[in-house]
Design a protein around this motif. Structure first.
Motif, PDB file in Angstrom:
ATOM      1  N   GLU A 130       2.832 -10.683  19.691  1.00 34.41           N
ATOM      2  CA  GLU A 130       1.587 -10.046  19.258  1.00 34.41           C
ATOM      3  C   GLU A 130       1.697  -8.529  19.307  1.00 34.41           C
ATOM      4  O   GLU A 130       1.219  -7.809  18.418  1.00 34.41           O
ATOM      5  N   ALA A 134       1.304  -5.958  16.215  1.00 35.17           N
ATOM      6  CA  ALA A 134       0.330  -4.848  16.233  1.00 35.17           C
ATOM      7  C   ALA A 134       1.030  -3.522  15.984  1.00 35.17           C
ATOM      8  O   ALA A 134       0.539  -2.650  15.228  1.00 35.17           O
ATOM      9  N   ALA A 177      -1.520 -12.088  11.620  1.00 38.68           N
ATOM     10  CA  ALA A 177      -2.083 -12.256  12.967  1.00 38.68           C
ATOM     11  C   ALA A 177      -2.661 -13.652  13.137  1.00 38.68           C
ATOM     12  O   ALA A 177      -2.500 -14.312  14.171  1.00 38.68           O
TER      13      ALA A 177
END
Length: 392
Positions: A130, A134, A177
């Protein structure tokens, strides 16, 4: 004979005596000289032997000194050679072991370094994934902004990126995502489903065990309620009955405490006699023509805590049959008649029972301790025996 002849004879006799005395003196002197010469020769021989022994000792001492000098010289050479060469094979082995340990440590360090590099390049967990996503989105956004500013600075040489392109990039980032979150959720659900499967399997196993236990309980209860199977008569029962009939013929009163077939010991017929009739029944078993138990194969005592017991095993070669004779007695004062006068083979077994259990045998020909000394305290085969000497 006239005087003149007598004188002549006396002179001749005197001369003969002097001549004989002279010869004796000469012989005595000759013997002395010979003995003196022999003693001289012996002394000379002793001197020669002593001188030869001294010479041999000197030679041996010189040889020992030469040998010691050679050994010392050899040791000195070996010491010099050891100083220039490695001290021993042990030192060489230590050096090899140290080099191997260093190589092993270097290999482990290299392996750990590779693993660390691999971990740095691969995502360690979903959280790292993650974070990487990002960071990629932030970089893309920053690049787009920088590109937009660069275009504006250059005088808008190319058309500015439209709001539609920016929306597409945002949509792509959001889709990535969402995909990552969905993958994480699936993995979690898979783990939970695996745990639930394990829980189900454990519950099923417990239920199965409980059912089996319940079934066993029912089976046991059913067996308890069932009637016991009838015991098959022993082939030795008729023989025991014959023994009992003979005993009843010779005794008006009941002299037995019990009688049975010992199924645990080859179905031997067993008779338990009352204490006061033990000797007379043993004599009957020996002398009766229908019994004729002429051989005593075993005799021993047992402490049953509440009473003492003597067990006698008899055998008849004539009838090829066996019988066991038992008698019980008071534990505090165990006393019974000796049957050594009936079967001499009972002599030593009765002494053993006296030695180890303290059973007194009345009318025994020579009752004594055969294993322990007469000054030994207590009887080791008694259940309440405590050693007088705790170190024994």
């Amino acid at each position: 004979m006239d005087e003149k002849d007598k004188e002549q004879l006396k002179k001749e006799a005197a001369e003969k005596a002097r001549a004989a005395a002279q010869r004796k003196r000469e012989e005595r002197e000759k013997k002395k000289e010979e003995s003196h010469d022999s003693v001289s020769e012996v002394n000379q021989t002793k001197d020669d032997v002593t001188s030869n022994q001294d010479l041999e000792k000197q030679k041996a001492a010189a040889a020992a000194k030469a040998k010691a000098a050679a050994i010392a010289k050899k040791k000195a050479k070996e010491t010099e050679r050891k100083e220039t060469e490695p001290t021993s094979n042990q030192d060489l082995e230590k050096q090899k072991a140290a080099a191997a340990a260093k190589a092993k440590a270097a290999a482990i360090a290299k392996k750990k370094a590779k693993e660390t590099e691999g971990k740095e390049t691969e995502p360690t967990s979903n959280q790292d994934l993650e974070k990487q996503k990002a960071a990629a989105a932030a970089k893309a956004k920053a690049a787009a902004i920088a590109k937009k500013k660069a275009k504006e600075t250059e005088g808008k040489e190319t058309e500015p990126t439209s709001n539609q392109d920016l929306e597409k990039q945002k949509a792509i980032a959001i889709a990535k995502a969402k995909a990552a979150a969905a993958a994480k959720r699936k993995a979690k659900n898979a783990n939970e489903s695996g745990d639930s499967e394990k829980a189900k399997a454990i519950a099923a196993a417990k239920a199965k065990v409980a059912a089996a236990a319940k079934a066993r309980g029912k089976t046991t209860q059913a067996k308890e309620t069932e009637e016991p199977e009838p015991i098959t008569p022993s082939p030795q029962q008729p023989i025991l009955d014959r023994y009992l009939n003979i005993v009843k013929e010779h005794y008006k009163e009941d002299i037995l405490e019990d009688s049975y077939i010992n199924r645990m010991s080859k179905h031997v017929p067993t008779i338990v006699v009352k204490l006061e009739h033990y000797y007379s029944l043993a004599l009957l078993f020996k002398q009766h023509s229908g019994l004729h138990f002429e051989f005593l194969s075993e005799l021993h005592g047992t402490d049953f805590e509440t009473y003492m017991e003597i067990y006698v095993h008899l055998y008849s070669f004539k009838n090829k049959q066996s019988v066991a004779l038992k008698v019980k007695m008071d534990r505090e004062n165990p006393r019974v008649d000796s049957i050594a006068t009936i079967w001499p083979g009972a002599n030593w077994p009765e002494c053993e029972a006296y030695d180890l259990l303290g059973i007194q045998f009345t009318n025994h020909p020579d009752l004594h301790r055969i294993m322990l000394g007469e000054d030994w305290v207590g009887h080791p085969l008694r259940k309440d025996y405590e050693p007088y000497d705790v170190e024994v």
